[in-house]
Every structure is written in C-alpha cells, then in structure tokens.
Design a protein around this motif. Structure first.
Motif, PDB file in Angstrom:
ATOM      1  N   ALA A 120      21.108   5.889  -1.378  1.00  0.00           N
ATOM      2  CA  ALA A 120      20.393   4.826  -2.078  1.00  0.00           C
ATOM      3  C   ALA A 120      20.831   4.760  -3.525  1.00  0.00           C
ATOM      4  N   GLY A 121      20.262   3.819  -4.221  1.00  0.00           N
ATOM      5  CA  GLY A 121      20.625   3.588  -5.614  1.00  0.00           C
ATOM      6  C   GLY A 121      20.140   4.686  -6.541  1.00  0.00           C
ATOM      7  N   ALA A 122      20.450   4.537  -7.815  1.00  0.00           N
ATOM      8  CA  ALA A 122      20.061   5.514  -8.818  1.00  0.00           C
ATOM      9  C   ALA A 122      18.551   5.651  -8.840  1.00  0.00           C
ATOM     10  N   GLY A 123      18.078   6.865  -8.983  1.00  0.00           N
ATOM     11  CA  GLY A 123      16.654   7.134  -9.067  1.00  0.00           C
ATOM     12  C   GLY A 123      15.988   7.298  -7.720  1.00  0.00           C
ATOM     13  N   ALA A 124      16.723   7.101  -6.625  1.00  0.00           N
ATOM     14  CA  ALA A 124      16.110   7.172  -5.312  1.00  0.00           C
ATOM     15  C   ALA A 124      15.597   8.564  -4.991  1.00  0.00           C
ATOM     16  N   GLN A 125      16.179   9.586  -5.571  1.00  0.00           N
ATOM     17  CA  GLN A 125      15.745  10.931  -5.240  1.00  0.00           C
ATOM     18  C   GLN A 125      14.297  11.166  -5.651  1.00  0.00           C
ATOM     19  N   ASP A 126      13.791  10.407  -6.618  1.00  0.00           N
ATOM     20  CA  ASP A 126      12.419  10.554  -7.056  1.00  0.00           C
ATOM     21  C   ASP A 126      11.482   9.584  -6.364  1.00  0.00           C
ATOM     22  N   ALA A 127      12.019   8.693  -5.571  1.00  0.00           N
ATOM     23  CA  ALA A 127      11.204   7.662  -4.946  1.00  0.00           C
ATOM     24  C   ALA A 127      10.662   8.142  -3.618  1.00  0.00           C
ATOM     25  N   GLY A 128       9.502   7.645  -3.263  1.00  0.00           N
ATOM     26  CA  GLY A 128       8.947   7.927  -1.955  1.00  0.00           C
ATOM     27  C   GLY A 128       9.237   6.769  -1.031  1.00  0.00           C
ATOM     28  N   VAL A 129       8.533   6.734   0.081  1.00  0.00           N
ATOM     29  CA  VAL A 129       8.676   5.636   1.018  1.00  0.00           C
ATOM     30  C   VAL A 129       8.073   4.377   0.394  1.00  0.00           C
ATOM     31  N   ALA A 130       8.414   3.233   0.955  1.00  0.00           N
ATOM     32  CA  ALA A 130       7.935   1.969   0.402  1.00  0.00           C
ATOM     33  C   ALA A 130       6.414   1.855   0.530  1.00  0.00           C
ATOM     34  N   LEU A 131       5.898   2.097   1.710  1.00  0.00           N
ATOM     35  CA  LEU A 131       4.455   2.080   1.926  1.00  0.00           C
ATOM     36  C   LEU A 131       3.999   3.505   2.184  1.00  0.00           C
ATOM     37  N   ASP A 132       2.977   3.945   1.479  1.00  0.00           N
ATOM     38  CA  ASP A 132       2.480   5.295   1.708  1.00  0.00           C
ATOM     39  C   ASP A 132       1.581   5.304   2.947  1.00  0.00           C
ATOM     40  N   GLY A 133       0.988   6.437   3.237  1.00  0.00           N
ATOM     41  CA  GLY A 133       0.144   6.550   4.420  1.00  0.00           C
ATOM     42  C   GLY A 133      -1.002   5.556   4.436  1.00  0.00           C
ATOM     43  N   LEU A 134      -1.621   5.343   3.285  1.00  0.00           N
ATOM     44  CA  LEU A 134      -2.720   4.384   3.205  1.00  0.00           C
ATOM     45  C   LEU A 134      -2.210   2.968   3.449  1.00  0.00           C
ATOM     46  N   GLY A 135      -1.063   2.633   2.875  1.00  0.00           N
ATOM     47  CA  GLY A 135      -0.493   1.303   3.076  1.00  0.00           C
ATOM     48  C   GLY A 135      -0.228   1.019   4.546  1.00  0.00           C
ATOM     49  N   TRP A 136       0.379   1.995   5.241  1.00  0.00           N
ATOM     50  CA  TRP A 136       0.638   1.804   6.667  1.00  0.00           C
ATOM     51  C   TRP A 136      -0.659   1.789   7.461  1.00  0.00           C
ATOM     52  N   ALA A 137      -1.650   2.604   7.070  1.00  0.00           N
ATOM     53  CA  ALA A 137      -2.937   2.601   7.770  1.00  0.00           C
ATOM     54  C   ALA A 137      -3.587   1.219   7.684  1.00  0.00           C
ATOM     55  N   ILE A 138      -3.502   0.594   6.511  1.00  0.00           N
ATOM     56  CA  ILE A 138      -4.063  -0.750   6.339  1.00  0.00           C
ATOM     57  C   ILE A 138      -3.317  -1.759   7.203  1.00  0.00           C
ATOM     58  N   CYS A 139      -1.988  -1.677   7.219  1.00  0.00           N
ATOM     59  CA  CYS A 139      -1.198  -2.590   8.061  1.00  0.00           C
ATOM     60  C   CYS A 139      -1.546  -2.416   9.531  1.00  0.00           C
ATOM     61  N   LEU A 140      -1.670  -1.179   9.983  1.00  0.00           N
ATOM     62  CA  LEU A 140      -1.987  -0.940  11.395  1.00  0.00           C
ATOM     63  C   LEU A 140      -3.410  -1.353  11.726  1.00  0.00           C
ATOM     64  N   LEU A 141      -4.320  -1.254  10.770  1.00  0.00           N
ATOM     65  CA  LEU A 141      -5.673  -1.764  10.983  1.00  0.00           C
ATOM     66  C   LEU A 141      -5.618  -3.285  11.166  1.00  0.00           C
ATOM     67  N   ALA A 142      -4.819  -3.960  10.353  1.00  0.00           N
ATOM     68  CA  ALA A 142      -4.650  -5.412  10.506  1.00  0.00           C
ATOM     69  C   ALA A 142      -4.064  -5.742  11.877  1.00  0.00           C
ATOM     70  N   LEU A 143      -3.105  -4.933  12.350  1.00  0.00           N
ATOM     71  CA  LEU A 143      -2.531  -5.128  13.682  1.00  0.00           C
ATOM     72  C   LEU A 143      -3.602  -4.926  14.748  1.00  0.00           C
ATOM     73  N   GLU A 144      -4.419  -3.902  14.595  1.00  0.00           N
ATOM     74  CA  GLU A 144      -5.481  -3.627  15.566  1.00  0.00           C
ATOM     75  C   GLU A 144      -6.490  -4.780  15.618  1.00  0.00           C
ATOM     76  N   ILE A 145      -6.840  -5.319  14.457  1.00  0.00           N
ATOM     77  CA  ILE A 145      -7.766  -6.454  14.403  1.00  0.00           C
ATOM     78  C   ILE A 145      -7.139  -7.684  15.056  1.00  0.00           C
ATOM     79  N   ALA A 146      -5.861  -7.945  14.765  1.00  0.00           N
ATOM     80  CA  ALA A 146      -5.164  -9.078  15.374  1.00  0.00           C
ATOM     81  C   ALA A 146      -5.097  -8.912  16.892  1.00  0.00           C
ATOM     82  N   ALA A 147      -4.847  -7.686  17.355  1.00  0.00           N
ATOM     83  CA  ALA A 147      -4.785  -7.423  18.793  1.00  0.00           C
ATOM     84  C   ALA A 147      -6.153  -7.646  19.437  1.00  0.00           C
TER      85      ALA A 147
END
Length: 158
Positions: A120-147
C-alpha cells in the motif's frame, strides 16, 4: 474512598485493527444472501451507496468516506474486493462469504484485512482496516434488517 478514572487517551489508542471479522445469520436462503452481497443495488441497501462505472466501483460507507473498489472477484460462496479511500493509497481486502445453516437460513461472514505495508501507499503500516468491528457490525445489522424486511414482504404477499 476517592474514585479515580483512567486517563483519557490523547494519542492514537483508538487505531483500528489490521483484521476484522464479523458474521450475521440471516432469514434468507443462500441464493438470496449471495444476491445481497454481490449485486450493487443490494449492496447499497446495507453497505452504502455503491456505484459502478467503466473505471470500477465506488462506495460511500456509513462514515461518509468514499472508497474506491477494485479487483472484485465473485466466487460460488461470496465475493472479494480491495478498497481504499479515494485519494489514499491505504488499501485493505474485503472477503464476504455466505454459508448455509441447517435450518435453510444462511450466515454471512465479512473479513477485512489491511494490505501489507509493502503493498500500500506511504503510511499504510500505521493504518487499520477501513471499517472497524463496530462499522462492520452496523453494516451487518443493516443487512439483517433488510433481510427481515424482505422476508416479511414475501410472507405478507403469500
């Protein structure tokens, strides 16, 4: 006895991890769950506005960040892609798999891993994932509601 509170972090103690994995069980069969994770119009319902063009795809996630999506690869049990915030070389890889449950429902598992610092680009070694656990939990909750809404609509129409 006097209560003391821990100090408030002033540095980057809230960095996101290098890997996040979250799952949700859906009241959908595997085919319907696969549609929800591979079709852009359905991804838009739970991940964020997803658009495709000749140059690839972008998605605006719940945190308001536009992410450029590349290397999308569908498989029999899900989808995989790389993404990075627009104008930033910090990439991570997202893998979404769908597996059947014994009762005819399905489980969707999301795994996001940041790219190795050399990829990855400069500074990537200090970066985490794009969405953290809470971010993905919220997305999956939205998926569960849509389902659930889809299931209710199908049951109501019967």
């Amino acid at each position: 006895m006097e209560r003391t509170t821990p100090p408030i972090p002033t540095d980057l103690d809230r960095r996101t991890p290098a890997t996040v994995e979250r799952s949700v069980e859906l009241d959908l069969d595997v085919a319907a769950a696969l549609d929800a994770v591979v079709r852009p119009e359905l991804l838009s319902a739970w991940l964020g506005p997803w658009s495709t063009s000749g140059d690839g795809a972008t998605v605006v996630t719940d945190d308001g960040v536009t992410r450029v999506v590349s290397d999308v690869a569908r498989s029999g049990d899900g989808v995989r892609w790389s993404w990075a915030p627009a104008g930033d070389g910090t990439t991570s890889e997202v893998t979404i798999t769908v597996s059947p449950l014994d009762d005819g429902r399905s489980r969707v598992t999301v795994r996001e891993v940041r790219a190795a610092s050399g990829d990855a680009g400069a500074g990537a070694q200090d970066a985490g994932v794009a969405l953290d656990g809470l971010g993905w939990a919220i997305c999956l909750l939205a998926l569960e509601i849509a389902a659930a809404a889809r299931t209710l609509a199908v049951v109501g129409a019967a």
